[in-house]
Design a protein around this motif. Structure first.
Motif, PDB file in Angstrom:
ATOM      1  N   UNK A   1       0.655  -1.262  -0.038  1.00 53.95           N
ATOM      2  CA  UNK A   1       0.194  -0.091   0.006  1.00 53.95           C
ATOM      3  C   UNK A   1       0.957   1.321  -0.097  1.00 53.95           C
ATOM      4  N   UNK A   2       1.614   1.530  -1.195  1.00 50.13           N
ATOM      5  CA  UNK A   2       2.531   2.571  -1.139  1.00 50.13           C
ATOM      6  C   UNK A   2       1.867   3.966  -0.972  1.00 50.13           C
ATOM      7  N   UNK A   3       0.480   4.001  -1.407  1.00 45.23           N
ATOM      8  CA  UNK A   3      -0.326   5.264  -1.294  1.00 45.23           C
ATOM      9  C   UNK A   3      -0.128   5.759   0.162  1.00 45.23           C
ATOM     10  N   UNK A   4      -0.099   4.789   1.338  1.00 45.30           N
ATOM     11  CA  UNK A   4      -0.139   5.293   2.841  1.00 45.30           C
ATOM     12  C   UNK A   4       1.127   5.980   2.775  1.00 45.30           C
ATOM     13  N   UNK A   5       2.262   5.840   2.387  1.00 39.69           N
ATOM     14  CA  UNK A   5       3.522   6.524   2.658  1.00 39.69           C
ATOM     15  C   UNK A   5       3.549   7.366   1.759  1.00 39.69           C
ATOM     16  N   UNK A   6       3.187   7.691   0.640  1.00 29.28           N
ATOM     17  CA  UNK A   6       2.991   8.992  -0.361  1.00 29.28           C
ATOM     18  C   UNK A   6       2.069   9.908   0.382  1.00 29.28           C
TER      19      UNK A   6
ATOM     20  N   UNK B   1      -5.901  -6.041  -1.169  1.00 32.07           N
ATOM     21  CA  UNK B   1      -4.904  -5.198  -1.651  1.00 32.07           C
ATOM     22  C   UNK B   1      -3.465  -5.541  -2.416  1.00 32.07           C
ATOM     23  N   UNK B   2      -3.197  -6.649  -2.138  1.00 32.90           N
ATOM     24  CA  UNK B   2      -1.843  -7.500  -2.311  1.00 32.90           C
ATOM     25  C   UNK B   2      -2.051  -7.965  -3.830  1.00 32.90           C
ATOM     26  N   UNK B   3      -1.274  -7.525  -4.750  1.00 29.86           N
ATOM     27  CA  UNK B   3      -1.371  -7.929  -6.044  1.00 29.86           C
ATOM     28  C   UNK B   3      -0.525  -9.180  -6.624  1.00 29.86           C
ATOM     29  N   UNK B   4       0.243  -9.629  -6.062  1.00 31.25           N
ATOM     30  CA  UNK B   4       1.130 -10.798  -6.619  1.00 31.25           C
ATOM     31  C   UNK B   4       0.652 -12.145  -6.330  1.00 31.25           C
ATOM     32  N   UNK B   5       1.475 -13.092  -6.155  1.00 32.54           N
ATOM     33  CA  UNK B   5       1.076 -14.204  -5.638  1.00 32.54           C
ATOM     34  C   UNK B   5       0.799 -14.227  -3.975  1.00 32.54           C
ATOM     35  N   UNK B   6      -0.105 -14.764  -3.506  1.00 30.58           N
ATOM     36  CA  UNK B   6      -0.295 -14.825  -1.951  1.00 30.58           C
ATOM     37  C   UNK B   6       0.988 -15.712  -1.483  1.00 30.58           C
ATOM     38  N   UNK B   7       1.631 -15.048  -0.339  1.00 32.63           N
ATOM     39  CA  UNK B   7       2.627 -16.033  -0.081  1.00 32.63           C
ATOM     40  C   UNK B   7       2.131 -17.299   0.779  1.00 32.63           C
ATOM     41  N   UNK B   8       3.077 -18.407   0.364  1.00 28.27           N
ATOM     42  CA  UNK B   8       2.278 -19.850   0.763  1.00 28.27           C
ATOM     43  C   UNK B   8       2.294 -20.108   2.271  1.00 28.27           C
ATOM     44  N   UNK B   9       2.904 -19.192   3.106  1.00 27.21           N
ATOM     45  CA  UNK B   9       2.766 -19.650   4.409  1.00 27.21           C
ATOM     46  C   UNK B   9       1.533 -19.128   5.012  1.00 27.21           C
ATOM     47  N   UNK B  10       0.623 -18.543   4.197  1.00 27.59           N
ATOM     48  CA  UNK B  10      -0.636 -17.912   4.685  1.00 27.59           C
ATOM     49  C   UNK B  10      -1.767 -18.486   3.921  1.00 27.59           C
TER      50      UNK B  10
END
Length: 345
Positions: free
Chosen positions: A49-54, A221-230
């Motif tokens: 969520x880069x917009x939070x920092x921006x 929000x996450x656009x890529x592959x979901x991390x396997x651990x979750x």
């Protein structure tokens, strides 16, 4: 009208536009919110969520976004569910959509209502104002606490004594000087139900959220592959997660919303995963027209459905998953492959 008369009339108008709660805070409210936001960003817990920092500087205080603001009017709309938010456990073959997304897109509904209320206020008081709902750089939850609507609970969401965890928030910034409400006290006490309920341990400490581990973040929000651990912990949640909200004891005072704008669409209450796996872009757009789900796009959504399918163990889903191995989107292809491997005997 005097400021007190204007406020009284504003409260009456807010009710006519579907708002269940109203509170007013000064423009200098929630002075610690900015520092907490920056620490959260420095820790990297905002993920993609880069917009939070921006927008951190404008988000930190109301006056950082609009220097002329004098009062912050916070409004809450009840979306209390008539169905069990935790209904997913016994039906792995169906997908679970977060309660807030079962009806119309709240961004559109509440923004329209805020504009109507804001227009009335501008005519009645002659002051400048701006309206915001969610997508603007506004710290709604700390401001709602400062305006007396509730308190930011240990799950970091707002908790209301009257509506539990089920309030959509909107804000009106105005140059008017209006009577203020006292900040709401924290009433979480020693309760840790929300922390214990999180399937992915997204709370490193009470009142702290690591979005990178949150199912709502991962599926929306996450656009890529979901991390396997979750992936296993996601279960059949295909858009968002309500677990930490649903277990809050303050929900015993909540009442189901009668607002038809947020009434659950029948096809979203328990959608069959087999149907969702076959959605192309056009079918996705048609099915989720007017829904918040449409915002994530077909590829991200089908990625989520693949993960849920892999967790279901339903052999009937192998055929539609196999078809997705040739999908145009590489993230969908990967998720389908993972699901088939997970379902392998």
């Amino acid at each position: 009208m005097t400021p007190a008369e204007l406020r009284s009339a504003l409260e009456a108008q807010a009710q006519t536009h579907g708002f269940a709660a109203l509170g007013i805070a000064p423009a200098t409210a929630a002075p610690l919110a900015g520092a907490r936001l920056r620490q959260w960003l420095d820790d990297g817990r905002h993920g993609d969520m880069i917009w939070m920092a921006d927008t951190a500087d404008r988000r930190a205080t109301p006056q950082g976004l609009w220097p002329e603001v004098r009062s912050v009017i916070m409004l809450g709309t009840n979306y209390g569910p008539a169905i069990d938010p935790l209904r997913h456990a016994e039906h792995p073959e169906t997908g679970v959509v977060s309660v807030y997304a079962l009806g119309k897109d709240y961004h559109d509904v509440i923004k329209k209502r805020l504009k109507l209320l804001g227009n009335w206020l501008a005519r009645a008081g002659g002051h400048d104002l701006k309206v915001f709902v969610d997508t603007a750089p506004v710290m709604e939850k700390p401001l709602a606490e400062a305006a007396g609507l509730g308190w930011q609970g240990k799950h970091t969401n707002l908790v209301s004594r009257d509506f539990g965890s089920w309030l959509f928030l909107g804000a009106i910034y105005t140059t008017a000087e209006l009577p203020l409400d006292a900040p709401h006290a924290d009433r979480c006490g020693s309760c840790s139900a929300c922390q214990a309920a999180c399937p992915t341990d997204a709370f490193p400490a009470p009142y702290r959220l690591d979005a990178r581990r949150c199912i709502s973040y991962l599926t929306i929000e996450h656009k890529g592959p979901i991390p396997h651990e979750f992936r296993a912990a996601i279960g059949n949640r295909i858009y968002g997660c309500d677990d930490c909200l649903a277990v809050c004891p303050w929900n015993r005072f909540a009442v189901a919303s009668h607002d038809m704008a947020f009434a659950a669409r029948e096809e979203l209450i328990a959608p069959a995963l087999v149907d969702l796996l076959g959605l192309d872009d056009a079918a996705f757009r048609a099915r989720f027209s007017g829904s918040p789900v449409k915002r994530v796009g077909r590829n991200r959504f089908v990625r989520n459905v693949c993960v849920a399918a892999g967790n279901s163990g339903d052999p009937a889903l192998r055929v539609p998953l196999s078809a997705l191995l040739a999908d145009d989107d590489e993230v969908v292809r990967e998720a389908a492959g993972w699901a088939l491997e997970r379902m392998a005997p």
